[in-house]
Design a protein around this motif. Structure first.
Motif, mmCIF file in Angstrom:
data_model
loop_
_atom_site.group_PDB
_atom_site.id
_atom_site.type_symbol
_atom_site.label_atom_id
_atom_site.label_comp_id
_atom_site.label_asym_id
_atom_site.label_seq_id
_atom_site.Cartn_x
_atom_site.Cartn_y
_atom_site.Cartn_z
ATOM 1 N N GLY A 1 -62.775 54.332 56.976
ATOM 2 C CA GLY A 1 -62.615 55.673 57.530
ATOM 3 C C GLY A 1 -61.427 55.792 58.459
ATOM 4 N N VAL A 2 -61.276 54.822 59.360
ATOM 5 C CA VAL A 2 -60.185 54.884 60.332
ATOM 6 C C VAL A 2 -58.830 54.720 59.648
ATOM 7 N N ILE A 3 -58.721 53.740 58.757
ATOM 8 C CA ILE A 3 -57.425 53.496 58.112
ATOM 9 C C ILE A 3 -57.045 54.663 57.209
ATOM 10 N N SER A 4 -57.992 55.181 56.451
ATOM 11 C CA SER A 4 -57.683 56.324 55.578
ATOM 12 C C SER A 4 -57.340 57.560 56.394
ATOM 13 N N ALA A 5 -58.010 57.763 57.529
ATOM 14 C CA ALA A 5 -57.669 58.896 58.394
ATOM 15 C C ALA A 5 -56.275 58.736 58.984
ATOM 16 N N SER A 6 -55.936 57.514 59.363
ATOM 17 C CA SER A 6 -54.603 57.256 59.905
ATOM 18 C C SER A 6 -53.525 57.561 58.864
ATOM 19 N N GLU A 7 -53.810 57.248 57.608
ATOM 20 C CA GLU A 7 -52.837 57.512 56.544
ATOM 21 C C GLU A 7 -52.659 59.010 56.301
ATOM 22 N N PHE B 1 -64.553 60.391 66.122
ATOM 23 C CA PHE B 1 -64.988 59.254 65.325
ATOM 24 C C PHE B 1 -66.194 58.613 65.991
ATOM 25 N N VAL B 2 -67.183 58.251 65.176
ATOM 26 C CA VAL B 2 -68.263 57.363 65.625
ATOM 27 C C VAL B 2 -68.222 56.147 64.723
ATOM 28 N N LEU B 3 -67.981 54.981 65.306
ATOM 29 C CA LEU B 3 -67.840 53.736 64.564
ATOM 30 C C LEU B 3 -68.981 52.811 64.961
ATOM 31 N N MET B 4 -69.760 52.373 63.976
ATOM 32 C CA MET B 4 -70.944 51.564 64.242
ATOM 33 C C MET B 4 -70.811 50.201 63.569
ATOM 34 N N SER B 5 -71.033 49.142 64.350
ATOM 35 C CA SER B 5 -71.053 47.770 63.809
ATOM 36 C C SER B 5 -69.810 47.466 62.987
ATOM 37 N N THR B 6 -68.645 47.576 63.603
ATOM 38 C CA THR B 6 -67.406 47.415 62.841
ATOM 39 C C THR B 6 -66.589 46.213 63.286
ATOM 40 N N PHE B 7 -65.928 45.587 62.309
ATOM 41 C CA PHE B 7 -64.923 44.573 62.610
ATOM 42 C C PHE B 7 -63.676 45.252 63.156
ATOM 43 N N SER B 8 -62.882 44.501 63.911
ATOM 44 C CA SER B 8 -61.646 45.051 64.457
ATOM 45 C C SER B 8 -60.522 45.059 63.431
ATOM 46 N N LEU C 1 -58.117 47.958 62.189
ATOM 47 C CA LEU C 1 -58.721 49.160 62.767
ATOM 48 C C LEU C 1 -58.088 49.523 64.108
ATOM 49 N N ILE C 2 -57.819 48.526 64.933
ATOM 50 C CA ILE C 2 -57.272 48.782 66.265
ATOM 51 C C ILE C 2 -55.924 49.491 66.169
ATOM 52 N N GLU C 3 -55.033 48.982 65.330
ATOM 53 C CA GLU C 3 -53.705 49.576 65.233
ATOM 54 C C GLU C 3 -53.760 50.997 64.665
ATOM 55 N N HIS C 4 -54.627 51.230 63.701
ATOM 56 C CA HIS C 4 -54.709 52.569 63.114
ATOM 57 C C HIS C 4 -55.351 53.564 64.077
ATOM 58 N N LEU C 5 -56.305 53.116 64.874
ATOM 59 C CA LEU C 5 -56.863 54.005 65.893
ATOM 60 C C LEU C 5 -55.807 54.355 66.939
ATOM 61 N N GLN C 6 -54.976 53.388 67.285
ATOM 62 C CA GLN C 6 -53.884 53.659 68.228
ATOM 63 C C GLN C 6 -52.921 54.695 67.662
ATOM 64 N N GLN C 7 -52.641 54.598 66.363
ATOM 65 C CA GLN C 7 -51.714 55.531 65.726
ATOM 66 C C GLN C 7 -52.287 56.941 65.632
ATOM 67 N N LEU C 8 -53.606 57.050 65.679
ATOM 68 C CA LEU C 8 -54.241 58.362 65.529
ATOM 69 C C LEU C 8 -54.190 59.209 66.782
ATOM 70 N N GLY C 9 -53.809 58.606 67.917
ATOM 71 C CA GLY C 9 -53.654 59.624 68.923
ATOM 72 C C GLY C 9 -53.782 59.441 70.393
ATOM 73 N N PRO C 10 -54.858 58.920 70.908
ATOM 74 C CA PRO C 10 -56.098 58.462 70.268
ATOM 75 C C PRO C 10 -57.123 59.592 70.135
ATOM 76 N N PRO C 11 -57.960 59.589 69.100
ATOM 77 C CA PRO C 11 -59.002 60.595 68.968
ATOM 78 C C PRO C 11 -60.187 60.286 69.878
ATOM 79 N N ASN C 12 -61.092 61.215 69.975
ATOM 80 C CA ASN C 12 -62.315 61.041 70.751
ATOM 81 C C ASN C 12 -63.237 60.107 69.967
#
Length: 311
Positions: A183-189, A199-206, A246-257
């Motif tokens: 979800g995060v990587i596709s949203a970043s793209e 975003f709500v992220l549950m039990s995720t690898f970084s 995930l970390i880098e793509h979340l950083q690129q997104l803004g950051p979102p809430n």
């Protein structure tokens, strides 16, 4: 946010921003025993042997094995949940998959993890619809009622991205486990083309490297094969393994809430993965539990997630 509540019974919801002092434990063998068939170590033995003869073939076998979806039977209750929504078929490259839409209002996209399905979100969907939101639930290819036998992380990203860009705005994306990475990587793209409020992220690898490494070790794949597979990934995906972070793509997104929910005793996602995300992204709001495991099935967690999505 105070922690322990009676509804959690023996489980504990730790204060936001804090985690317990449980030592880091390698639960690979426990995870393999719980989530994989007993013969799974033979798969690793075959891969290791093939790699000694032909390294590229060993790498291909590793990625193929990691992409096998161990489909679980769809229960009658799950089938009833699907039938209560509006089903739509999607095609993305070689994959075919379904979404199920419930309710009207601002749209929330719900993405499940590996070997799970969209019906895991049934309690969330009921509350979202009651609160005046529309829930769009994805059955990823080879999961739930969607056809297929294989799903790699890059393919999940492509399929989720196709859904995300089908709308100009999503109120929120709620994702679990591998669905969070996708979800995060596709949203970043799609950044700049599609607006996502939360975003709500549950039990995720970084990152995907940590996910791939954990599952490969469950198969018994040797460290030599794993190292060569990492180097071979760009030929398989067209992108280096470091791209799937995930970390880098979340950083690129803004950051979102963003809200991150994790359990410190999760045997699938090591707690250091959660710590890595929170250390790198201080804006992320954490809910750390103890004793709920990877699935995080809990009324209290669900209420807090829904309160975040639907204030």
């Amino acid at each position: 946010m105070k922690a322990t509540t009676k509804s959690l019974s023996a489980h504990q919801l730790l204060p936001v921003g804090k985690s317990g002092s449980a030592p880091a434990i390698d639960n690979t063998q426990l995870m393999a025993a719980r989530f994989f068939p007993p013969y799974i170590h033979r798969v690793g033995q075959v891969i290791n042997t093939v790699h000694q003869v032909h390294s590229k073939a060993g790498c291909r076998l590793t990625m193929g094995a990691l992409s096998v979806a161990v489909r679980r039977p769809v229960r009658a209750a799950d089938r009833a949940f699907y039938e209560s929504g509006q089903r739509q078929e999607h095609r993305c490259g070689k994959h075919r998959f379904y979404t199920y839409t419930f309710g009207q209002g601002p749209a929330v996209l719900l993405l499940h993890g590996w070997c799970s399905n969209g019906a895991r979100w049934a309690p969330y969907v009921q509350e979202l619809c009651r609160a005046g939101y529309q829930a769009v639930v994805m059955d990823a290819p080879s999961h739930g009622q969607s056809p297929g036998r294989f799903l790699s992380v890059p393919d999940y990203i492509r399929c989720a991205g196709q859904l995300i860009r089908s709308r100009a705005h999503w109120h929120a994306v709620l994702a679990h486990s591998m669905g969070s990475l996708a979800g995060v990587i596709s949203a970043s793209e799609q950044a700049g083309k599609v607006r996502i409020g939360k975003f709500v992220l549950m039990s995720t690898f970084s990152n995907c490297d940590a996910l791939m490494s954990k599952f490969a070790r469950c198969l018994g794949v040797s460290e030599t094969v794993l190292s060569d597979t990492r180097a071979w990934i760009p030929k398989y995906t067209g992108k280096p393994l470091s791209y799937f972070c995930l970390i880098e793509h979340l950083q690129q997104l803004g950051p979102p809430n963003t809200l991150l929910v994790a359990d410190e005793k999760d045997i699938v996602v090591p707690h250091q993965e959660t710590k890595a995300i929170l250390n790198a992204l201080p804006h992320v709001k954490p809910i750390i539990t103890s004793g709920l495991g990877h699935n995080l099935r809990c009324d209290t967690v669900r209420r807090q997630v829904l309160n975040f999505i639907t204030p």
